[in-house]
Design a protein around this motif. Sequence first.
Motif, short mmCIF file in Angstrom:
data_model
loop_
_atom_site.label_atom_id
_atom_site.label_comp_id
_atom_site.label_asym_id
_atom_site.label_seq_id
_atom_site.Cartn_x
_atom_site.Cartn_y
_atom_site.Cartn_z
N SER A 89 0.86 -1.19 0.00
CA SER A 89 0.00 0.00 0.00
C SER A 89 0.89 1.23 0.00
N TYR A 90 0.27 2.39 -0.11
CA TYR A 90 1.04 3.63 -0.11
C TYR A 90 0.22 4.72 0.58
N GLY A 91 0.93 5.61 1.29
CA GLY A 91 0.28 6.78 1.87
C GLY A 91 -0.11 6.65 3.32
N MET A 92 0.53 5.73 4.06
CA MET A 92 0.12 5.47 5.44
C MET A 92 0.38 6.65 6.36
N SER A 93 1.50 7.36 6.18
CA SER A 93 1.86 8.39 7.14
C SER A 93 2.71 9.47 6.49
N GLY A 94 2.85 10.59 7.22
CA GLY A 94 3.73 11.66 6.78
C GLY A 94 3.35 12.25 5.44
N ARG A 95 4.35 12.72 4.71
CA ARG A 95 4.08 13.39 3.43
C ARG A 95 3.50 12.45 2.39
N GLU A 96 3.68 11.13 2.57
CA GLU A 96 3.06 10.18 1.64
C GLU A 96 1.54 10.36 1.61
N GLN A 97 0.94 10.75 2.74
CA GLN A 97 -0.51 10.90 2.81
C GLN A 97 -1.03 12.00 1.89
N LEU A 98 -0.14 12.85 1.39
CA LEU A 98 -0.57 14.00 0.60
C LEU A 98 -0.43 13.78 -0.90
N ASN A 99 0.03 12.58 -1.31
CA ASN A 99 0.20 12.26 -2.73
C ASN A 99 -1.01 11.46 -3.20
N VAL A 305 0.06 24.28 3.36
CA VAL A 305 1.34 24.80 2.90
C VAL A 305 2.03 23.79 2.00
N HIS A 306 1.97 22.51 2.37
CA HIS A 306 2.61 21.46 1.57
C HIS A 306 1.96 21.38 0.18
N SER A 307 0.65 21.58 0.11
CA SER A 307 -0.03 21.52 -1.19
C SER A 307 0.44 22.63 -2.13
N VAL A 308 0.93 23.72 -1.55
CA VAL A 308 1.40 24.86 -2.35
C VAL A 308 2.87 24.72 -2.73
N VAL A 309 3.71 24.34 -1.76
CA VAL A 309 5.15 24.34 -2.00
C VAL A 309 5.73 22.93 -2.11
#
Length: 397
Positions: A89-99, A305-309
């Motif tokens: 799987s992918y996206g469990m935690s951290g910045r992976e959750q935002l992809n 902020v992460h979605s922008v930069v």
Amino acid sequence: MTGSSSKKHSMDAENIVKETVLITGGGGYFGFRLGDALSKKGVDVILFDVTEPIQPMPQGVKFVQGDIRVVSEVERALRGATCVFHIASYGMSGREQLNRKLIEDVNLKGTENIIEACKKVGVSRLVYTSTYNVVFGGEAIENGDESLPYFPLHLHPDHYSRTKALAEMKVLEANGSSLEGGQGLLRTCALRPAAIYGPGEQRHLPRILGYLEQGLFQFLFGDPRDLMDFVHVDNLVEAHILASEALGDSKGHRSAGQAYFISDGRPINNFDFFRPFVEGLGYPFPTYRLPLSVVYYFAFLTEMVHSVVGRLYNFQPFLTRTEVYKSGVSNYFSMEKAKRELGYAPCPHSIKESVEWFKSHGYVHKSRRYTAKHLFRDMVLVLLFAVVILSWFPRVF
């Protein structure tokens, strides 16, 4: 024993079909541990992953590099297998959750490919590794069970939880599907584990350790009476093996079409759980506690902020909204169904095992070295926190 009877015994042994299982995500911490345990039981194991394991391959285990997003690669790897453990799987935690795109491609499309490939090549058993998050989305659950409905898909605060719920639905709906060529039926089940821990765990503990080394772990949050579940990797391995066996003829397919919550069965406050880890490695444990709502809002702004930069600077968010909920809101579940139907009996473990693992691998307490990168990060954090305070308490200012 006579020569003729000895020869007959040898031929009978040769006629026994040795089981072959495939583990998606087999290059990861849990997948590799499961493969190792199965190989010790005499099972032929195929680890299927985009990345090769860093550990030496045990006897009876082979690695096949491939991507679950590519159905032809899945079909080739599955040929000859009798059971699939779908862990990848992918996206469990951290910045992976935002992809979002990669999360949907891996968790949804990948699971669809696994199901279709099982039907096509004749794999009769599929065990899916799901998550507590399919029913939890921030509202407290205390001693919940499998009768709880899925959390509304449009209300999930992260793509990982939503896609894992959808993937679990697809897996359970596929139970009883016909295999091509009249090879029988596909039996499926899903295990919903709590947060995994254990010696050598590669995701959560290294991240916490990084925060400790950088001096970022300075506060607690949420109500200290809130409880959550954890599961030791070896207990989770045992649960998967039991679930796969319960899909078979000898167990009357009792786990077919079923979902099971899996944990150590010892709910504890999140910060109380990690305290022995923090102090065992020589760091002071924080005492200051922030309101959950403030931390959640901070996480929300960080995600914005992460979605922008993020494309220019893919920084690691200190916490995401889902992580705030998982850490600061009660979410623990009953193991009764797994105990009754699978024979699951979790063994007691402690996170102190992980402390000893880090020490045995040469870890020493590291003092914080303040660099220009830390200065930039701290300026961003201060700015975000100021925005939180100003918007949260407007009348004060």
